[in-house]
Design an enzyme around this catalytic site. Structure first.
Site, mmCIF file in Angstrom:
data_model
loop_
_atom_site.group_PDB
_atom_site.id
_atom_site.type_symbol
_atom_site.label_atom_id
_atom_site.label_comp_id
_atom_site.label_asym_id
_atom_site.label_seq_id
_atom_site.Cartn_x
_atom_site.Cartn_y
_atom_site.Cartn_z
ATOM 1 C CE LYS A 118 -3.703 2.300 2.578
ATOM 2 N NZ LYS A 118 -4.574 2.219 3.771
ATOM 3 C CE LYS B 176 -6.419 1.937 -0.832
ATOM 4 N NZ LYS B 176 -7.096 2.018 0.490
#
Length: 324
Positions: free
Chosen positions: A192, A245
């Site tokens: 992320k 992500k």
């Protein structure tokens, strides 16, 4: 003599025959923002077509999703009260916990995944416990354990830690196993990045940090080597699904992860990606359906088994019409 590759592109039937990437609704997870309160269904200004919804308005949304054939949900909670340690996140009667019970009582067929983090619940907007302006890693793990366990006790089918604390997968795996949830899977936000693509989400979830940024715990997009360390750590600690992500700007990372592991790979097609497509389509600059479907296939081609996307409802409608 040259290779006539066009021979296999001569008709739609031929192209369908030789394609090697499939895409269906089974690949999708649809995020929902559940807000504490009553009679709330408010469109998020920066995310056209996405809403904050209170539990008493949730049934109409779930009926539509079921009719469209969407099977998996990712829940985010927006509480009325926030405090420095995000205590509403692990309140057994908190907004996400009550939403899980509501869904499982009325629509048990949905797979319910929950975001495990504190940023939506803390008064300072950071993802953990602070000492001054320093985020304390190990102290935060204890609270994340409480959040995950409360979600699972409420009926969640899978938890998805998004905080990016070191060791959080092991901490959550340990607490779930200790309480008898040895078969409950974890989808880890393993890779992320500290990204500007999250802007509209922070508008949706009231989760913008009150000061500073999240660069000391989310990843630096200027580094092309450290993501495999995060992935390897999370798998060793007990993660079942590995997530990358954001989505489209990081397809090289998705490909690198997918080529390196046997676990399923998820990708989060985040709010900024969604909002840019919606804005361009609204202005008549692009064909929304064609762009979104091309993006979905790009993510599948890179190696994503699961796509978390706000486009899911539109995609379901297009697929019913025969989009490909």
């Amino acid at each position: 003599m040259f290779n006539r590759t066009r021979r296999l592109r001569g008709s739609q039937v031929m192209r369908d025959l030789v394609k090697n990437i499939d895409f269906t609704l089974d690949n999708l997870i649809y995020p929902l923002f559940i807000e504490e309160g009553e009679n709330i269904k408010v469109e998020i200004p920066s995310m056209k077509g996405q809403y904050r919804i209170s539990i008493d308005r949730l049934e109409e949304e779930l009926k539509e999703l079921k009719e469209l054939g969407i099977k998996s949900l990712l829940l985010f909670g927006i509480p009325q009260k926030k405090d420095p340690v995000g205590s509403e996140a692990y309140n057994d009667k908190g907004i996400v916990q009550e939403a899980i019970r509501f869904i499982k009582n009325r629509f048990p067929e949905f797979l319910v995944v929950t975001d495990v983090c504190l940023c939506e619940y803390t008064s300072h907007g950071h993802c953990g416990v602070l000492k001054g302006e320093e985020l304390l890693n190990d102290e935060t793990l204890k609270l994340l354990q409480k959040v995950a366990l409360s979600h699972v006790k409420a009926g969640a089918d899978m938890v998805a830690p998004s905080d990016m604390m070191d060791g959080r997968i092991k901490a959550i795996r340990d607490i779930l196993d200790e309480n008898g949830y040895v078969n409950l899977p974890i989808m880890a936000y393993s890779v992320k990045y500290a990204s500007a693509y999250y802007g509209p989400f922070r508008d949706a979830a009231d989760s913008a940090p009150a000061f500073g940024d999240r660069k000391t715990y989310q990843m630096d997009f200027r580094n092309s080597k450290d993501y495999l360390i995060e992935v390897e750590n999370d798998i060793l600690e007990g993660a079942d699904i590995i997530m990358v992500k954001p989505g489209m700007p990081y397809l090289d990372v998705v490909k690198g992860v997918a080529d390196s592991i046997s676990n399923p790979v998820a990708i989060y097609n985040v709010s900024g990606e969604y909002s840019m497509v919606k804005a361009a389509a609204e202005n008549g600059w692009i064909d929304e359906e064609k762009i979104v479907m091309e993006n979905m296939y790009a993510m599948r081609r890179a190696g994503a088994d699961i796509i978390i996307t706000y486009h899911a409802k539109d995609i379901a409608k297009w697929l019913k019409r025969g989009a490909n």
